[in-house]
Motif scaffolding. Structure first.
Motif, PDB file in Angstrom:
ATOM      1  N   ALA A  12      47.154 103.081 -46.895  1.00 12.11           N
ATOM      2  CA  ALA A  12      48.123 101.985 -47.055  1.00 12.11           C
ATOM      3  C   ALA A  12      48.301 101.672 -48.538  1.00 12.11           C
ATOM      4  O   ALA A  12      49.440 101.496 -49.018  1.00 12.11           O
ATOM      5  CB  ALA A  12      47.648 100.752 -46.290  1.00 12.11           C
ATOM      6  N   GLU A  13      47.196 101.637 -49.275  1.00 12.08           N
ATOM      7  CA  GLU A  13      47.279 101.352 -50.722  1.00 12.08           C
ATOM      8  C   GLU A  13      48.053 102.438 -51.459  1.00 12.08           C
ATOM      9  O   GLU A  13      48.877 102.163 -52.319  1.00 12.08           O
ATOM     10  CB  GLU A  13      45.864 101.288 -51.316  1.00 12.08           C
ATOM     11  N   PHE A  14      47.756 103.684 -51.109  1.00 14.82           N
ATOM     12  CA  PHE A  14      48.410 104.825 -51.760  1.00 14.82           C
ATOM     13  C   PHE A  14      49.922 104.775 -51.521  1.00 14.82           C
ATOM     14  O   PHE A  14      50.714 104.938 -52.446  1.00 14.82           O
ATOM     15  CB  PHE A  14      47.820 106.126 -51.205  1.00 14.82           C
ATOM     16  N   LEU A  15      50.314 104.518 -50.259  1.00 15.96           N
ATOM     17  CA  LEU A  15      51.747 104.502 -49.928  1.00 15.96           C
ATOM     18  C   LEU A  15      52.444 103.320 -50.603  1.00 15.96           C
ATOM     19  O   LEU A  15      53.578 103.448 -51.076  1.00 15.96           O
ATOM     20  CB  LEU A  15      51.944 104.452 -48.411  1.00 15.96           C
ATOM     21  N   GLY A  56      58.036  98.886 -44.818  1.00 14.78           N
ATOM     22  CA  GLY A  56      57.349  98.102 -43.787  1.00 14.78           C
ATOM     23  C   GLY A  56      55.839  98.163 -43.980  1.00 14.78           C
ATOM     24  O   GLY A  56      55.323  98.924 -44.815  1.00 14.78           O
ATOM     25  N   ASP A  57      55.134  97.372 -43.177  1.00 22.91           N
ATOM     26  CA  ASP A  57      53.672  97.263 -43.292  1.00 22.91           C
ATOM     27  C   ASP A  57      53.001  98.334 -42.427  1.00 22.91           C
ATOM     28  O   ASP A  57      53.077  98.289 -41.188  1.00 22.91           O
ATOM     29  CB  ASP A  57      53.260  95.867 -42.821  1.00 22.91           C
ATOM     30  N   VAL A  58      52.351  99.285 -43.072  1.00 26.20           N
ATOM     31  CA  VAL A  58      51.712 100.380 -42.318  1.00 26.20           C
ATOM     32  C   VAL A  58      50.223 100.119 -42.088  1.00 26.20           C
ATOM     33  O   VAL A  58      49.542 100.954 -41.485  1.00 26.20           O
ATOM     34  CB  VAL A  58      51.900 101.751 -43.028  1.00 26.20           C
ATOM     35  N   ARG A  59      49.722  98.966 -42.550  1.00 26.37           N
ATOM     36  CA  ARG A  59      48.273  98.732 -42.483  1.00 26.37           C
ATOM     37  C   ARG A  59      47.674  98.825 -41.088  1.00 26.37           C
ATOM     38  O   ARG A  59      46.524  99.245 -40.958  1.00 26.37           O
ATOM     39  CB  ARG A  59      47.923  97.383 -43.127  1.00 26.37           C
ATOM     40  N   PRO A  60      48.408  98.471 -40.008  1.00 28.26           N
ATOM     41  CA  PRO A  60      47.782  98.596 -38.682  1.00 28.26           C
ATOM     42  C   PRO A  60      47.553 100.044 -38.245  1.00 28.26           C
ATOM     43  O   PRO A  60      46.841 100.283 -37.267  1.00 28.26           O
ATOM     44  CB  PRO A  60      48.787  97.921 -37.740  1.00 28.26           C
ATOM     45  N   TYR A  61      48.166 101.001 -38.928  1.00 28.90           N
ATOM     46  CA  TYR A  61      48.182 102.384 -38.423  1.00 28.90           C
ATOM     47  C   TYR A  61      47.377 103.375 -39.238  1.00 28.90           C
ATOM     48  O   TYR A  61      47.118 104.488 -38.780  1.00 28.90           O
ATOM     49  CB  TYR A  61      49.638 102.894 -38.349  1.00 28.90           C
ATOM     50  N   VAL A  62      47.043 103.007 -40.461  1.00 30.75           N
ATOM     51  CA  VAL A  62      46.405 103.979 -41.362  1.00 30.75           C
ATOM     52  C   VAL A  62      45.161 103.372 -42.012  1.00 30.75           C
ATOM     53  O   VAL A  62      45.045 102.138 -42.113  1.00 30.75           O
ATOM     54  CB  VAL A  62      47.385 104.443 -42.477  1.00 30.75           C
ATOM     55  N   VAL A  69      54.623 106.543 -39.422  1.00 32.19           N
ATOM     56  CA  VAL A  69      54.070 105.910 -40.636  1.00 32.19           C
ATOM     57  C   VAL A  69      54.966 106.227 -41.836  1.00 32.19           C
ATOM     58  O   VAL A  69      55.295 105.346 -42.631  1.00 32.19           O
ATOM     59  CB  VAL A  69      52.617 106.378 -40.884  1.00 32.19           C
ATOM     60  N   ARG A  70      55.392 107.486 -41.948  1.00 31.08           N
ATOM     61  CA  ARG A  70      56.266 107.861 -43.077  1.00 31.08           C
ATOM     62  C   ARG A  70      57.567 107.056 -43.038  1.00 31.08           C
ATOM     63  O   ARG A  70      58.052 106.582 -44.059  1.00 31.08           O
ATOM     64  CB  ARG A  70      56.593 109.367 -43.038  1.00 31.08           C
ATOM     65  N   GLN A  71      58.102 106.901 -41.821  1.00 37.24           N
ATOM     66  CA  GLN A  71      59.363 106.177 -41.695  1.00 37.24           C
ATOM     67  C   GLN A  71      59.189 104.699 -42.058  1.00 37.24           C
ATOM     68  O   GLN A  71      59.986 104.148 -42.831  1.00 37.24           O
ATOM     69  CB  GLN A  71      59.891 106.311 -40.271  1.00 37.24           C
TER      70      GLN A  71
END
Ligand code: PNS
Length: 164
Positions: free
Chosen positions: A154-157, A143-149, A135-137
């Protein structure tokens, strides 16, 4: 006597896999403590307080939380936190053989230090490939992290990446 368990981790950031393990653990125990611990072997992206806040909000968004406390522990051994809150069990999510190899020495050391047992829990298979480091990478490369967190993470990142 109430049964208390601890789910510890770096949670940098918390993923949907973590939330799955937290939900299953909260269902099994009277009281669950989710504890953000500094891992000296890892360089952190988020500070401890942000991680605590994000876990708390994700837990509440998932409709959980009635028996869950979220805390950080920067004062040494994890087992000391467990003893302080009366927990006899640590729960860790296990995705694959690499996790077993990584977690087993810590579990044995924690038991030798304190008698506190570690239980390994299998998360939902759909989350098996999700890790905080991936997720960090993905986040660092926009990239879109929404499927994982959780949504709040996701909003914070995304907000962090726009401000950088
Ligand atoms: O999510 P992680 O990084 O795999 O979690 C590991 C963690 C933070 C739970 C582990 O490093 C830990 O318990 N650190 C606290 C220090 C400690 O108690 N060490 C002795 C037993 S491992």
């Amino acid at each position: 006597m109430s049964r208390v368990a601890v789910v510890p981790g770096s949670f940098d950031p918390v993923t949907l896999g973590h939330i799955d393990v937290i939900a299953r653990s909260a269902d099994l125990y009277d009281e669950l403590h989710v504890v953000v611990v500094h891992n000296p072997n890892k360089t952190a992206l988020l500070d401890l307080e942000d991680r605590v806040q994000l876990i708390s909000r994700a837990i509440s968004d998932a409709g959980l939380g009635a028996n869950i406390t979220v805390a950080s522990w920067g004062e040494g051994l994890l087992v000391n936190y467990c003893t302080k809150v009366g927990a006899r069990v640590i729960i860790k999510g296990i995705r694959n053989q690499a996790d077993v190899t990584y977690e087993t020495p810590m579990a044995l050391v924690n038991r030798n230090l304190s008698g506190i047992e570690t239980l390994f829990m299998l998360p939902e298979p759909g989350h098996a490939y999700v890790s905080s480091s991936l997720v960090r990478q993905v986040a660092s490369l926009h990239g879109d992290v929404r499927p994982y967190v959780p949504h709040v993470v996701a909003e914070f990142l995304a907000a962090r990446s726009h401000s950088n």
